[in-house]
Design an enzyme around this catalytic site. Structure first.
Site, mmCIF file in Angstrom:
data_model
loop_
_atom_site.group_PDB
_atom_site.id
_atom_site.type_symbol
_atom_site.label_atom_id
_atom_site.label_comp_id
_atom_site.label_asym_id
_atom_site.label_seq_id
_atom_site.Cartn_x
_atom_site.Cartn_y
_atom_site.Cartn_z
ATOM 1 N N HIS A 43 0.821 -1.205 0.000
ATOM 2 C CA HIS A 43 0.000 0.000 0.000
ATOM 3 C C HIS A 43 0.856 1.257 0.000
ATOM 4 C CE1 HIS A 43 -3.827 -2.087 1.721
ATOM 5 N NE2 HIS A 43 -3.319 -2.721 0.681
ATOM 6 N N GLU A 70 0.646 3.981 1.778
ATOM 7 C CA GLU A 70 1.021 4.416 3.124
ATOM 8 C C GLU A 70 2.163 3.565 3.665
ATOM 9 O OE1 GLU A 70 -3.547 4.664 2.748
ATOM 10 O OE2 GLU A 70 -1.949 3.316 2.127
ATOM 11 N N CYS A 128 -6.341 1.861 5.035
ATOM 12 C CA CYS A 128 -7.034 0.643 5.448
ATOM 13 C C CYS A 128 -6.711 0.391 6.924
ATOM 14 C CB CYS A 128 -6.593 -0.535 4.586
ATOM 15 S SG CYS A 128 -4.897 -1.086 4.905
ATOM 16 N N CYS A 174 -2.900 -0.238 7.475
ATOM 17 C CA CYS A 174 -2.059 0.953 7.293
ATOM 18 C C CYS A 174 -2.256 1.954 8.426
ATOM 19 C CB CYS A 174 -2.343 1.610 5.945
ATOM 20 S SG CYS A 174 -1.667 0.676 4.546
#
Length: 182
Positions: free
Chosen positions: A97, A99, A125, A128
């Site tokens: 991801h 992040e 999410c 994260c």
């Protein structure tokens, strides 16, 4: 503490950079950009895609994303796993991801994320958000909201994580505020 007009302008500036970073994303599922900022200085950026050295997602590097695209095209017969549909088997995606990439890039080069603000084009999410908190991120600003979970215990825990950021500052987790204010 209410955001100042200056802070809102800075938020828009850094979000525009996150949008630019998003252009490098190579995930078939979502394109997300993230920027980590400390004291108005960018310390790291990240976008979602496969790990360094792996075939890009758009070139077939992620089995789950490929299957998800096949499902979207109505070609389920060619999928390697029927669970590879939106909202399921998320842990099987090889893509990192945005992040996570921003946090890991900072760590890789010995830059502390403690006290930083994370700007992301999509709200983090569950995983994260946990990782951002653990890395010492003190504020999260996002552009669009990602549906983390249906109402229930998991969504409640996500809200607890967000509340942890807001414990000292109500504006420490939330969407990008409009410029100009009321």
């Amino acid at each position: 503490m209410a955001l100042t007009e200056r802070q809102v302008r800075r938020d828009h500036y850094f979000m525009s950079i996150a949008r630019s970073v998003r252009e490098a994303a190579n995930c078939l599922g979502s394109q997300v950009g993230a920027v980590l900022v400390v004291d108005d200085h960018i310390i790291s950026t990240g976008y979602n895609g496969t790990p360094h050295g792996f075939t890009n997602c758009r070139d077939g590097g992620c089995v789950r994303c490929r299957d998800r695209a096949l499902h979207a095209a109505g070609d389920d017969a060619r999928m390697s796993d029927a669970d590879h549909v939106p909202g399921r088997a998320l842990d099987r995606c090889i893509c990192v991801h945005a992040e996570q990439n921003a946090l890991l890039q900072a760590a890789r080069f010995g830059v502390r994320a403690e006290g930083s603000t994370l700007y992301a084009t999509l709200s983090p999410c569950f995983g994260c958000l946990k990782e951002a908190l653990q890395a010492g991120v003190r504020r999260v600003v996002y552009e669009l909201e990602y549906p983390v979970a249906p109402p229930g215990p998991v969504a409640d825990q996500y809200l607890e994580l967000a509340a942890h950021l807001r414990r000292d500052d109500i504006d420490a987790f939330g969407p990008l505020q409009p410029e100009g204010g009321p």
